[in-house]
Design a protein around this motif. Structure first.
Motif, PDB file in Angstrom:
ATOM      1  N   GLY A  34       1.284  -1.417   0.200  1.00 35.24           N
ATOM      2  CA  GLY A  34      -0.513  -0.204   0.180  1.00 35.24           C
ATOM      3  C   GLY A  34       1.095   1.034   0.181  1.00 35.24           C
ATOM      4  O   GLY A  34       0.492   2.292  -0.544  1.00 35.24           O
ATOM      5  N   ILE A  35       2.118   1.191   0.295  1.00 37.69           N
ATOM      6  CA  ILE A  35       3.138   2.119   1.214  1.00 37.69           C
ATOM      7  C   ILE A  35       3.688   2.203  -0.684  1.00 37.69           C
ATOM      8  O   ILE A  35       4.216   3.209  -0.967  1.00 37.69           O
ATOM      9  CB  ILE A  35       3.682   2.789   1.843  1.00 37.69           C
ATOM     10  CG1 ILE A  35       2.150   2.564   2.763  1.00 37.69           C
ATOM     11  CG2 ILE A  35       4.738   3.488   1.478  1.00 37.69           C
ATOM     12  CD1 ILE A  35       3.653   2.818   4.835  1.00 37.69           C
ATOM     13  N   ASP A  56      10.053  -6.733  -3.756  1.00 39.76           N
ATOM     14  CA  ASP A  56       9.201  -7.248  -2.486  1.00 39.76           C
ATOM     15  C   ASP A  56       9.048  -9.145  -2.597  1.00 39.76           C
ATOM     16  O   ASP A  56       9.300  -9.368  -3.412  1.00 39.76           O
ATOM     17  CB  ASP A  56       7.908  -6.791  -2.974  1.00 39.76           C
ATOM     18  CG  ASP A  56       6.420  -6.847  -2.170  1.00 39.76           C
ATOM     19  OD1 ASP A  56       6.059  -7.810  -1.238  1.00 39.76           O
ATOM     20  OD2 ASP A  56       5.822  -5.578  -1.997  1.00 39.76           O
ATOM     21  N   PRO A  99       9.070  -0.573   3.851  1.00 43.32           N
ATOM     22  CA  PRO A  99       8.296  -0.281   4.188  1.00 43.32           C
ATOM     23  C   PRO A  99       7.519  -1.693   3.776  1.00 43.32           C
ATOM     24  O   PRO A  99       6.344  -1.661   4.023  1.00 43.32           O
ATOM     25  CB  PRO A  99       7.648   0.655   2.490  1.00 43.32           C
ATOM     26  CG  PRO A  99       7.766   0.486   1.863  1.00 43.32           C
ATOM     27  CD  PRO A  99       9.828   0.382   1.889  1.00 43.32           C
ATOM     28  N   GLY A 101       6.222  -4.813   5.534  1.00 46.52           N
ATOM     29  CA  GLY A 101       5.513  -5.581   7.018  1.00 46.52           C
ATOM     30  C   GLY A 101       4.152  -5.341   6.318  1.00 46.52           C
ATOM     31  O   GLY A 101       3.235  -4.722   5.844  1.00 46.52           O
ATOM     32  N   VAL A 102       3.019  -5.642   7.541  1.00 46.01           N
ATOM     33  CA  VAL A 102       2.232  -5.610   8.034  1.00 46.01           C
ATOM     34  C   VAL A 102       1.998  -4.454   8.692  1.00 46.01           C
ATOM     35  O   VAL A 102       2.425  -4.180   9.540  1.00 46.01           O
ATOM     36  CB  VAL A 102       1.771  -6.524   8.790  1.00 46.01           C
ATOM     37  CG1 VAL A 102       1.931  -8.058   8.061  1.00 46.01           C
ATOM     38  CG2 VAL A 102       1.677  -7.205   9.807  1.00 46.01           C
ATOM     39  N   ASN A 117       6.427  -7.827  12.722  1.00 39.45           N
ATOM     40  CA  ASN A 117       7.185  -7.407  11.601  1.00 39.45           C
ATOM     41  C   ASN A 117       8.759  -7.022  11.950  1.00 39.45           C
ATOM     42  O   ASN A 117       9.820  -6.420  10.907  1.00 39.45           O
ATOM     43  CB  ASN A 117       7.172  -6.049  11.497  1.00 39.45           C
ATOM     44  CG  ASN A 117       5.485  -5.357  10.645  1.00 39.45           C
ATOM     45  OD1 ASN A 117       4.991  -6.445  10.245  1.00 39.45           O
ATOM     46  ND2 ASN A 117       5.004  -4.304  10.903  1.00 39.45           N
ATOM     47  N   ILE A 140      10.479   2.642   8.385  1.00 42.73           N
ATOM     48  CA  ILE A 140       9.063   3.125   7.716  1.00 42.73           C
ATOM     49  C   ILE A 140       8.563   1.764   8.638  1.00 42.73           C
ATOM     50  O   ILE A 140       7.440   2.355   9.737  1.00 42.73           O
ATOM     51  CB  ILE A 140       8.253   3.060   6.288  1.00 42.73           C
ATOM     52  CG1 ILE A 140       9.245   4.498   5.607  1.00 42.73           C
ATOM     53  CG2 ILE A 140       6.824   3.388   5.779  1.00 42.73           C
ATOM     54  CD1 ILE A 140       8.635   4.500   3.961  1.00 42.73           C
ATOM     55  N   ASN A 142       6.327  -0.610  11.252  1.00 37.89           N
ATOM     56  CA  ASN A 142       6.209  -0.111  12.394  1.00 37.89           C
ATOM     57  C   ASN A 142       6.500  -1.837  13.260  1.00 37.89           C
ATOM     58  O   ASN A 142       6.245  -2.378  12.080  1.00 37.89           O
ATOM     59  CB  ASN A 142       4.360   0.863  12.271  1.00 37.89           C
ATOM     60  CG  ASN A 142       4.449   1.726  12.240  1.00 37.89           C
ATOM     61  OD1 ASN A 142       5.282   1.948  12.996  1.00 37.89           O
ATOM     62  ND2 ASN A 142       3.829   2.169  11.274  1.00 37.89           N
ATOM     63  N   HIS A 200       7.417   7.694  17.237  1.00 40.91           N
ATOM     64  CA  HIS A 200       6.543   7.184  15.917  1.00 40.91           C
ATOM     65  C   HIS A 200       4.670   6.141  16.775  1.00 40.91           C
ATOM     66  O   HIS A 200       4.652   5.398  15.850  1.00 40.91           O
ATOM     67  CB  HIS A 200       6.881   6.935  15.094  1.00 40.91           C
ATOM     68  CG  HIS A 200       6.016   7.007  13.688  1.00 40.91           C
ATOM     69  ND1 HIS A 200       5.161   8.343  13.454  1.00 40.91           N
ATOM     70  CD2 HIS A 200       5.479   6.041  13.267  1.00 40.91           C
ATOM     71  CE1 HIS A 200       4.077   7.281  12.462  1.00 40.91           C
ATOM     72  NE2 HIS A 200       4.183   6.756  12.781  1.00 40.91           N
TER      73      HIS A 200
HETATM   74  N1  NAI Z   1       6.962   5.167   9.503  1.00 38.15           N
HETATM   75  C1  NAI Z   1       5.446   5.611   8.992  1.00 38.15           C
HETATM   76  O1  NAI Z   1       4.586   6.650   9.397  1.00 38.15           O
HETATM   77  C2  NAI Z   1       4.821   4.485   8.284  1.00 38.15           C
HETATM   78  C3  NAI Z   1       4.407   3.260   8.664  1.00 38.15           C
HETATM   79  N2  NAI Z   1       3.287   2.547   8.474  1.00 38.15           N
HETATM   80  C4  NAI Z   1       4.108   1.056   8.083  1.00 38.15           C
HETATM   81  O2  NAI Z   1       4.189   0.762   6.833  1.00 38.15           O
HETATM   82  C5  NAI Z   1       4.280  -0.908   7.216  1.00 38.15           C
HETATM   83  C6  NAI Z   1       3.572  -1.166   5.172  1.00 38.15           C
HETATM   84  O3  NAI Z   1       2.397  -0.622   4.826  1.00 38.15           O
HETATM   85  P1  NAI Z   1       1.460  -1.219   4.244  1.00 38.15           P
HETATM   86  O4  NAI Z   1       2.288  -0.460   2.636  1.00 38.15           O
HETATM   87  O5  NAI Z   1       0.510  -0.089   4.018  1.00 38.15           O
HETATM   88  O6  NAI Z   1       1.228  -2.292   4.533  1.00 38.15           O
HETATM   89  P2  NAI Z   1       1.244  -3.284   2.881  1.00 38.15           P
HETATM   90  O7  NAI Z   1       0.720  -5.148   3.666  1.00 38.15           O
HETATM   91  O8  NAI Z   1       0.040  -2.876   1.882  1.00 38.15           O
HETATM   92  O9  NAI Z   1       2.627  -3.711   2.190  1.00 38.15           O
HETATM   93  C7  NAI Z   1       3.194  -3.928   2.684  1.00 38.15           C
HETATM   94  C8  NAI Z   1       4.360  -4.927   1.966  1.00 38.15           C
HETATM   95  O10 NAI Z   1       5.119  -5.089   2.113  1.00 38.15           O
HETATM   96  C9  NAI Z   1       5.527  -6.923   1.520  1.00 38.15           C
HETATM   97  N3  NAI Z   1       6.010  -7.495   2.574  1.00 38.15           N
HETATM   98  C10 NAI Z   1       6.376  -8.350   3.728  1.00 38.15           C
HETATM   99  N4  NAI Z   1       7.088  -9.384   3.921  1.00 38.15           N
HETATM  100  C11 NAI Z   1       8.097  -8.793   3.063  1.00 38.15           C
HETATM  101  C12 NAI Z   1       9.549  -9.251   3.109  1.00 38.15           C
HETATM  102  N5  NAI Z   1      10.776  -9.964   3.844  1.00 38.15           N
HETATM  103  N6  NAI Z   1      10.238  -8.820   2.164  1.00 38.15           N
HETATM  104  C13 NAI Z   1       9.444  -7.842   0.800  1.00 38.15           C
HETATM  105  N7  NAI Z   1       8.363  -7.688   1.361  1.00 38.15           N
HETATM  106  C14 NAI Z   1       7.785  -8.186   2.253  1.00 38.15           C
HETATM  107  C15 NAI Z   1       4.419  -7.491   1.542  1.00 38.15           C
HETATM  108  O11 NAI Z   1       4.112  -8.353   0.570  1.00 38.15           O
HETATM  109  C16 NAI Z   1       3.424  -5.740   0.873  1.00 38.15           C
HETATM  110  O12 NAI Z   1       3.683  -5.859  -0.276  1.00 38.15           O
HETATM  111  C17 NAI Z   1       3.531  -1.387   7.936  1.00 38.15           C
HETATM  112  O13 NAI Z   1       4.146  -2.133   8.841  1.00 38.15           O
HETATM  113  C18 NAI Z   1       2.638   0.090   8.539  1.00 38.15           C
HETATM  114  O14 NAI Z   1       2.994   0.293   9.885  1.00 38.15           O
HETATM  115  C19 NAI Z   1       2.678   2.861   7.942  1.00 38.15           C
HETATM  116  C20 NAI Z   1       2.267   4.653   8.065  1.00 38.15           C
HETATM  117  C21 NAI Z   1       3.118   4.869   8.295  1.00 38.15           C
END
Ligand code: NAI
Ligand code: OAA
Length: 339
Positions: A34-35, A56, A99, A101-102, A117, A140, A142, A200
């Motif tokens: 998503g990010i 990914d 980015p 992770g779940v 994560n 990024i 969490n 954060h």
């Molecule tokens: N620092 C910040 O301000 C923010 C952090 N986040 C965090 O960012 C993270 C990602 O969020 P979203 O993109 O919405 O989640 P998402 O589930 O949409 O995307 C995560 C991606 O990571 C991939 N992934 C999982 N394990 C992996 C691995 N071992 N190697 C490579 N890719 C892998 C997945 O296949 C997926 O495409 C979450 O932990 C969320 O909490 C979200 C918003 C703001």
């Protein structure tokens, strides 16, 4: 020519002329998420990026094929989810954004993501320490308060830790703090730059409104602070189980990467808030802390102190430090116990 084509043409011309001056490989780990997808899109539009490398565990080549059709000059490659794919994706990178992770669902805290994560970030950090030990690492995933210390421990264990090149991305907190005050005051959010320090998540996010000259009081101040601290929850609730902030986060991540590239390319006075290995509260058990940081060609150039704050803000900071210390220790312990 339509207005859209005129605008896009102008953007492109600027992009091509600027890109001739730069050569920077930028890697996104978790690029199909998503990010990851909108972040990769924004990086493709950035003329300072010459090579975009996407990884990914699913779909990175697909995302790369799609983004790769955009007519800006950078190359885009999506790598297979194999150890060699990850290695090639990382090799030669100047910036690695993570980015992967779940995300949260309603009712969860960021810390509830730790069990899933922590190991994802640890494994990607290992790969980065091996294949891109000199890159700027932008975490990024969490809970950032713990995933950054995990990354530091991994780099230390490989003997390549450079505290000046590890960043927890907290830009979104400042973006929100600026947007939310503009909604109260009727100002242009683009002109607002509210300092946010700490970490954060929830109470560790400490907006310092007084430093921007604002004097909210009573309920209005409490509500403002709460909205900044729990802005992420607002999005999690609104998405109703389908994830957390992705688009605003992509913008925030792209802004931070752009700032690092500008600083690397010699621009002075580039300042961003970020969660880094910091001397500010080490004596209170917090080896990492987010504050304004001046960026330079070597990453962290200068960590700004918290500065003058009100009694109200001091109370927020005291609560922050207690929580933050535990979040950091949890990350360090995990990395040491699960190498
Ligand atoms: N620092 C910040 O301000 C923010 C952090 N986040 C965090 O960012 C993270 C990602 O969020 P979203 O993109 O919405 O989640 P998402 O589930 O949409 O995307 C995560 C991606 O990571 C991939 N992934 C999982 N394990 C992996 C691995 N071992 N190697 C490579 N890719 C892998 C997945 O296949 C997926 O495409 C979450 O932990 C969320 O909490 C979200 C918003 C703001
Ligand atoms: O709230 C979440 O889980 C995602 C996040 O970190 C944010 O939006 O600030």
């Amino acid at each position: 020519m339509s207005a859209v084509r005129q605008v896009f043409g102008a953007v492109q011309r600027r992009a091509f002329s600027a890109s001739t001056r730069q050569a920077s490989k930028v890697t996104v780990l978790g690029a199909a998420g998503g990010i990851g997808q909108p972040l990769s899109l924004l990086l493709k539009l950035n003329p300072r990026v010459s090579e975009l490398a996407l990884y990914d565990i699913r779909l990175a080549p697909g995302v790369a094929a799609d983004i790769g059709h955009i007519n800006t000059k950078s190359t885009v490659t999506g790598y297979d989810p194999t150890p060699s794919g990850l290695r090639d994706c990382l090799k030669g990178s100047e910036i690695v954004l993570i980015p992967a992770g779940v995300p949260r669902k309603p009712g969860m805290t960021r810390d509830d993501l730790f069990n899933t994560n922590a190991s994802i970030v640890r494994d990607l950090a290992k790969a980065a320490a091996e294949s891109a030990p000199e890159a700027n690492i932008l975490v990024i995933s969490n809970p950032v308060n713990s995933t950054v210390p995990i990354t530091a421990e991994v780099f230390k264990s490989k003997g390549v830790y450079n505290p000046r090149r590890l960043f927890g991305v907290t830009t979104l907190d400042v973006v929100r703090a600026s947007r939310f005050i503009s909604q109260i005051k009727g100002t242009d959010p683009a002109n607002e730059n509210i300092t946010v320090v700490g970490g954060h998540s929830g109470a560790t996010i400490v907006p310092l409104l007084s430093q921007a000259g604002y004097e909210l009081t009573g309920e209005q101040l409490d509500e403002y602070v709460h909205r900044v601290q729990f802005g992420g929850d607002e999005v999690v609730q609104a998405k109703g189980g389908a994830g957390s902030a992705t688009l605003s986060m992509a913008m925030a991540g792209a802004r931070f990467a752009e700032s690092l590239l500008k600083a690397a390319q010699g621009q002075k006075g580039v300042i961003e808030p970020t969660f880094v290995d910091s001397p500010l509260f080490k004596d209170q058990g917090c080896d990492f802390f987010a504050s304004n940081v001046e960026l330079g060609p070597n990453g962290v150039e200068k960590i700004h102190p918290v500065g003058k704050i009100t009694d109200y803000e001091q109370k927020l900071l005291d609560v922050c430090l207690g929580d933050l210390q535990k979040n950091i220790q949890k990350g360090v312990d995990f990395a040491k116990q699960n190498p």
